[in-house]
Each structure stands twice: as structure tokens, then as C-alpha cells.
Design a protein around this motif. Sequence first.
Motif, short mmCIF file in Angstrom:
data_model
loop_
_atom_site.label_atom_id
_atom_site.label_comp_id
_atom_site.label_asym_id
_atom_site.label_seq_id
_atom_site.Cartn_x
_atom_site.Cartn_y
_atom_site.Cartn_z
N CYS A 85 0.84 -1.21 0.00
CA CYS A 85 0.00 0.00 0.00
C CYS A 85 0.87 1.26 0.00
N MET A 86 1.90 1.25 0.85
CA MET A 86 2.81 2.40 0.90
C MET A 86 3.56 2.56 -0.41
N ALA A 87 4.05 1.46 -0.97
CA ALA A 87 4.79 1.52 -2.23
C ALA A 87 3.90 1.97 -3.38
N PHE A 100 9.18 -6.73 10.06
CA PHE A 100 9.61 -8.11 10.30
C PHE A 100 10.42 -8.22 11.59
N TYR A 101 11.23 -7.20 11.89
CA TYR A 101 11.96 -7.20 13.16
C TYR A 101 10.99 -7.32 14.34
N SER A 102 9.90 -6.56 14.28
CA SER A 102 8.96 -6.53 15.40
C SER A 102 8.31 -7.90 15.61
N LEU A 103 8.15 -8.67 14.55
CA LEU A 103 7.62 -10.02 14.70
C LEU A 103 8.68 -10.99 15.22
N TYR A 104 9.93 -10.71 14.90
CA TYR A 104 11.03 -11.60 15.29
C TYR A 104 11.45 -11.38 16.74
N PHE A 105 11.47 -10.12 17.18
CA PHE A 105 12.02 -9.79 18.49
C PHE A 105 10.97 -9.69 19.59
N TYR A 106 9.72 -9.41 19.26
CA TYR A 106 8.73 -9.12 20.29
C TYR A 106 7.62 -10.17 20.31
N GLU A 107 7.24 -10.58 21.50
CA GLU A 107 6.04 -11.40 21.65
C GLU A 107 4.79 -10.54 21.47
N SER A 108 4.84 -9.32 21.99
CA SER A 108 3.72 -8.40 21.85
C SER A 108 3.59 -7.94 20.40
N LEU A 109 2.35 -7.74 19.96
CA LEU A 109 2.10 -7.27 18.60
C LEU A 109 1.95 -5.76 18.52
N VAL A 110 2.15 -5.08 19.64
CA VAL A 110 1.99 -3.62 19.63
C VAL A 110 3.01 -2.94 18.72
N PRO A 111 4.33 -3.27 18.80
CA PRO A 111 5.28 -2.65 17.87
C PRO A 111 4.95 -2.95 16.40
N PHE A 112 4.51 -4.17 16.15
CA PHE A 112 4.13 -4.54 14.78
C PHE A 112 2.93 -3.72 14.30
N ALA A 113 1.93 -3.61 15.16
CA ALA A 113 0.72 -2.86 14.78
C ALA A 113 1.04 -1.39 14.52
N ALA A 114 1.94 -0.82 15.32
CA ALA A 114 2.30 0.59 15.12
C ALA A 114 2.94 0.81 13.76
N ARG A 115 3.83 -0.07 13.37
CA ARG A 115 4.50 0.06 12.07
C ARG A 115 3.57 -0.29 10.92
N LEU A 116 2.66 -1.22 11.16
CA LEU A 116 1.67 -1.55 10.13
C LEU A 116 0.79 -0.34 9.84
N LEU A 117 0.33 0.32 10.88
CA LEU A 117 -0.49 1.52 10.69
C LEU A 117 0.31 2.64 10.03
N ALA A 118 1.60 2.72 10.34
CA ALA A 118 2.45 3.74 9.72
C ALA A 118 2.56 3.50 8.21
N CYS A 119 2.68 2.25 7.80
CA CYS A 119 2.75 1.95 6.36
C CYS A 119 1.46 2.35 5.65
N VAL A 120 0.32 2.01 6.25
CA VAL A 120 -0.97 2.36 5.65
C VAL A 120 -1.14 3.88 5.62
N ALA A 121 -0.72 4.54 6.71
CA ALA A 121 -0.84 6.00 6.76
C ALA A 121 0.02 6.66 5.69
N TRP A 122 1.25 6.17 5.49
CA TRP A 122 2.10 6.72 4.44
C TRP A 122 1.47 6.50 3.07
N GLY A 123 0.85 5.34 2.86
CA GLY A 123 0.18 5.09 1.59
C GLY A 123 -0.94 6.08 1.35
N ALA A 124 -1.73 6.36 2.40
CA ALA A 124 -2.83 7.32 2.27
C ALA A 124 -2.32 8.73 2.00
#
Length: 407
Positions: free
Chosen positions: A295-297, A365-389
Motif C-alpha cells: 500500500c505504501m509503495a 519483520f523485526y517486530s515479529l522476530y524480536f517481540y512477543e507483543s504485537l503492539v510494535p508490529f501494529a504501530a508500524r503496520l499503521l504507519a505503512c498504511v498511513a504513508w500510503g494514504a
Amino acid sequence: MRSTFKATVIMLLRTPSALVWALAFPVLMATLFMFMFSSMRNDGSVDAVPVAVVADATWDDSMFAEAVSALADEGGDVSGDDSGAALLAVTEVETLAEARDLLDTGEVDGVFRVDDAGEVQLTVAPEYSSAHQGDRGRSYGINRSILETVASSYIQSEALLEDLVARDPSALSDPQVVERALSLAADTEHISLTRGTPDETVRYYYALMGMATMFVAQLSMIAVSNIRPTASAVAARRCIAGTSRIRQLAGALLGSWALSAIFLSVAFAFIRFVVGIDFEGREGLCLLALAAGACMATGLGALVGSLPLKGSATSGSGILTGLTCVLSIFAGLYGEPTMKLADSIARAVPVSAWINPTKLVCDLFYSLYFYESLVPFAARLLACVAWGAVLFACAAPLFRRHRYAHL
């Protein structure tokens, strides 16, 4: 908009440059990485340490010979753990001179012998031997530590038994007392800082996925360039049709986004199943991350494709290619020096990791590899969608308000 979506997908599938950069390039790079890093990856097992022993009469009469023999047997170790692999690969020689020759040629990493006084002696490889060179040199330090640990553990145990006998000779009659005295067992808990087995090579594949995400921006750039009225006679007819430019743009971007997500998923599947990078059951989240990155690309490609450039798609492709190569430096794709540079910049200027699309996808991918919590992943996921918008919001007025002297 549906007809524009369909036409965009068909057009992109018939464009060789789009297939090369968005589909073939990531797969080829992953294949190259697989061969480059094959010697760096491991399955967690330890190779047997090559060691020579001077098997003379003194050696045969010593208890240390039995300990070394146990370590050389598959499945046996000093703690009685049946691991299924030998710790030592023993080569027996008759004289110390023969053992030193093996050391000099790099065939073994050390020599065990027992002197006339019954003392255990360890000789390690000299610095000029081939044991210090190339791939052997990287493992020699670990092998030397293992040999030193084996010798020192035996000497300590022997001294402990002698002290035990001196204090209470009758203690040796109780096997349980001797076993407790010599036991090296300890309660341990296996803790991993990452979800999977630590592997230093995964960072390069994550950076590669960030670069691949930037390259799929070529698809939306080509799609937008091809619906501009001056691109072709068909595009000119579309311009004077009843469909608004924004709907045409939306259809083209939806088509390029769908194809981008598919191409990135193919590259991901290759890395997962052919290269063998384990994502510890989070493959579904990885695909979601790639969809957000696409989406961002797509937004970035739409913005570049909407710019009034001479040469249209050719110029846009050059801009995106150059931008991708430069931004990939700060994701650490080009080797250990750039990886250290990327880490230093991320620590000094944390916001840089949020404005660099390549680094942002890499960090997904780092956030999925290093963290059990999905909060860092969700933050970056939303950032990608926001940049796309945001990028789409910038591209839409540029595309809609552009005027042409003639069609």
C-alpha cells in the motif's frame, strides 16, 4: 473503475520491466543470499572438535583416556546426557611429534597427552597453522575453549576426589557421594531473546523484503503513467470518456496494489520455503505486513507517476530505482558496514526509521522476530498504511489537475 482495474493488471503482466523488478529481482537476490550465507547459518548443533591424543602407555593407564573416549562416543558426554552427537573427534598418534605435525597442518585444534607424572597436558594450535585461517579460524576460538574446558574440568574433578579421600577415605565406598561430588549438573532454564533460533542472516532477508517493497512501486508508477492522456491513443480516449480521472486513478492503483501484494507474497514464500527462513508461525502476519508495505509503495509509485516528468515511465523508473538503492543503505542491505551504519542512525535519529519506507518494512519483520507483543508490529503496520494514504492524497490532485496542450 472495474475495467481500469482489469486493464491495469493485464498491462502490468505484459510489461517485462515490471515483472523483472517486482517479481524476478527479489527471488534472484534471495537465491544469491542463500548461497552467500549458507556457511553462516547453522541448525544449533555443535560439530565435533578435532583433537589428537598421544596414545602411549601413560595415556592408556590414565582415567583421562576414559573420559576422552566417552566424549568421543556418539551420544555420550560428561554429564551423561544422550545428545546423539560426539563432542570430540579423536585421532590417536604414537608420539608428540606426530601430534604437533597434525597441529601445524591444521588437521586438529589441540593435542591431549598425559605426562610421566600423570598430569594432563593440552597443546593448542600455533598461530601460523591453518586452524587460524579462513572458515576454520572462525570456529577455532570456540573449539579451543571446549578443549580447555574438558581438560580443566577433569583436573578439577581429580583434585576434588583427592581432597575427598584425604578428608574421609571411606567416602569413596558410597557411589552417590562420588557422583554428587563430580556432578556438573545444574538447573537451567532455556530463554530465547527472539521467537526463533537466533540467526544473524535474517536481518539481510528482512532488508531485502524492504527493498523488494520499494521496487513494487514501479508497478503503480507504470500504471499511472499509462493512464495519462499523452501516454497512448487509448489513454487519450479514456481522458475524454465519462469516467473521472480520480476513478481511473483509483482503479489503476487498486490493480497495481493487488499485483504488488501477490509479487511480494511470492518472494516471501520463496524465502520461507526455499531459503528456509523460519517466521515461527507468524507467516499470516508477515503477509499482512507485505500488504501494508505494498500500500505504501503503491502510493509512492502513484506520486512519482503523477509528476510532470519528461520521458514519463522511463524517468519515473530511474527515480524510483535510485531512491530504492539509496534508502536500502539505511536498512543495512549491503553488508555488515551498512548494517552498523543503519543501526547507528536508528539509535541517533529514531524518527528516520519511520520516514524511510525500506527501513519501515524491514522493522515490520523485526517486530515479529524480536517481540512477543504485537503492539510494535501494529504501530508500524499503521504507519505503512498511513504513508500510503498520504502519498495517494498528494498524487491525486497532481494527476487530476494536470493540463495538456493537446491530446
